[in-house]
Enzyme design. Structure first.
Site, short mmCIF file in Angstrom:
data_model
loop_
_atom_site.label_atom_id
_atom_site.label_comp_id
_atom_site.label_asym_id
_atom_site.label_seq_id
_atom_site.Cartn_x
_atom_site.Cartn_y
_atom_site.Cartn_z
N ASN A 151 -2.33 -2.55 2.16
CA ASN A 151 -3.50 -3.23 2.70
C ASN A 151 -3.72 -4.55 1.98
O ASN A 151 -3.68 -4.61 0.75
CB ASN A 151 -4.75 -2.35 2.53
CG ASN A 151 -4.79 -1.21 3.52
OD1 ASN A 151 -3.76 -0.80 4.05
ND2 ASN A 151 -5.97 -0.67 3.75
N ASP A 161 -9.83 0.92 9.44
CA ASP A 161 -9.74 1.04 7.99
C ASP A 161 -11.08 1.49 7.40
O ASP A 161 -12.13 0.99 7.78
CB ASP A 161 -9.35 -0.34 7.42
CG ASP A 161 -9.08 -0.31 5.92
OD1 ASP A 161 -8.53 0.69 5.44
OD2 ASP A 161 -9.42 -1.30 5.25
#
Length: 288
Positions: free
Chosen positions: A235, A81
């Site tokens: 997320n 990420d």
């Protein structure tokens, strides 16, 4: 079962849901997330953000993430990420990550395209998927909260659907992180989300799977509206992390006057609290 992000997103599209993507910068959070996914029998994404390198080096936790994903009873994507450099992305790919995110949102459009194309070419060598970002959520994903109200953050830039079409076609990415009103960290007020941005990005960019960053603190109703608009990956970290911290504090208070406070028991409490928090988030993302 280790799978790519593209495979997870195809499952999410078919079920008209969003896959939960959770930061796991330590073993306890990783156990919590995969345990929650196995109990709910849902596909999941475990991810490591470059900004967490000082908490746990990627070189240490990365191989553990890959191994646990392979051994899981449900499909698990191992994702990097907010990778800020191509060199860091390559490290993740070399250790078996099945997806990477190149975050060039702070760069001008042409440079973002150039670097993202390189990330896509690099990922192809390992059969991995690529997520990129267009627009800006105002903060990197550190989970440390805000000094200002989200709507006052002058660095937040909503994604332009027309640019999203060109960006997707030029780069060949598998998923696009869009800015439509969310912000990383703790919300001080309820976020005001513009779901039309997601809808228009999908219309313009050939139904590209949209990624929602800054998911913690969003209401159940807004999550469902975002998913209806085309969000397929969410997320989530800050409130999961907060749940673990609160559990540690409560466990410590409960031990006062009863003898020594043991670290291993404290992290056990944190792991279970994070697991329950993740389960609730995953249920919402799956429309349950």
């Amino acid at each position: 079962m280790l799978v790519t992000l593209k495979e997870i997103l195809e499952m999410a599209e078919e079920r008209k849901m969003a896959a939960g993507s959770f930061n796991t910068p330590n073993l306890e959070s990783l156990q919590a997330v995969i345990g929650a996914a196995e109990e709910l029998k849902l596909p999941v994404i475990v991810q490591f953000a470059q900004c967490h390198e000082d908490l746990m080096p990627l070189s240490v936790i990365g191989p553990i993430m890959v191994r646990m994903a392979k051994e899981a009873d449900v499909p698990v994507c191992v994702h990097l990420d907010h990778g800020e450099t191509l060199e860091y992305l390559k490290k993740a790919l070399e250790m078996g990550f099945t997806s990477i995110m190149y975050d060039g949102s702070v760069l001008d459009y042409d440079k973002n395209v150039e670097n993202t194309k390189q990330a896509v070419e690099m990922a192809k060598k390992w059969g991995a998927s690529v997520e990129a970002e267009l627009g800006s959520m105002g903060k990197r994903e550190s989970g440390t909260g805000h000094e200002k109200e989200p709507e006052e953050d002058e660095t937040k830039i909503y994604t332009d659907p027309i640019l999203a079409k060109a960006f997707t076609e030029e780069t060949g990415i598998d998923a696009l992180a869009c800015s439509f009103g969310t912000t990383h960290g703790i919300y001080l007020t309820e976020p005001k989300l513009d779901f039309s941005v997601v809808e228009r990005v999908r219309e313009e960019a050939g139904n590209i799977p949209v990624v929602m960053h800054g998911g913690s603190g969003v209401s159940r109703e807004d999550f469902h509206r975002a998913i209806e608009a085309g969000v397929r990956k969410i997320n989530y970290f800050t409130y999961m992390d907060k749940a673990g911290g609160t559990a540690c504090l409560e466990y410590g208070k409960g031990q006062e006057g009863k003898g020594p406070l043991f670290f291993t028991e404290t992290i056990r409490a944190a792991r279970e609290a994070m697991k329950e928090n993740v389960k609730e988030a995953m249920k919402i993302f799956a429309g349950r």
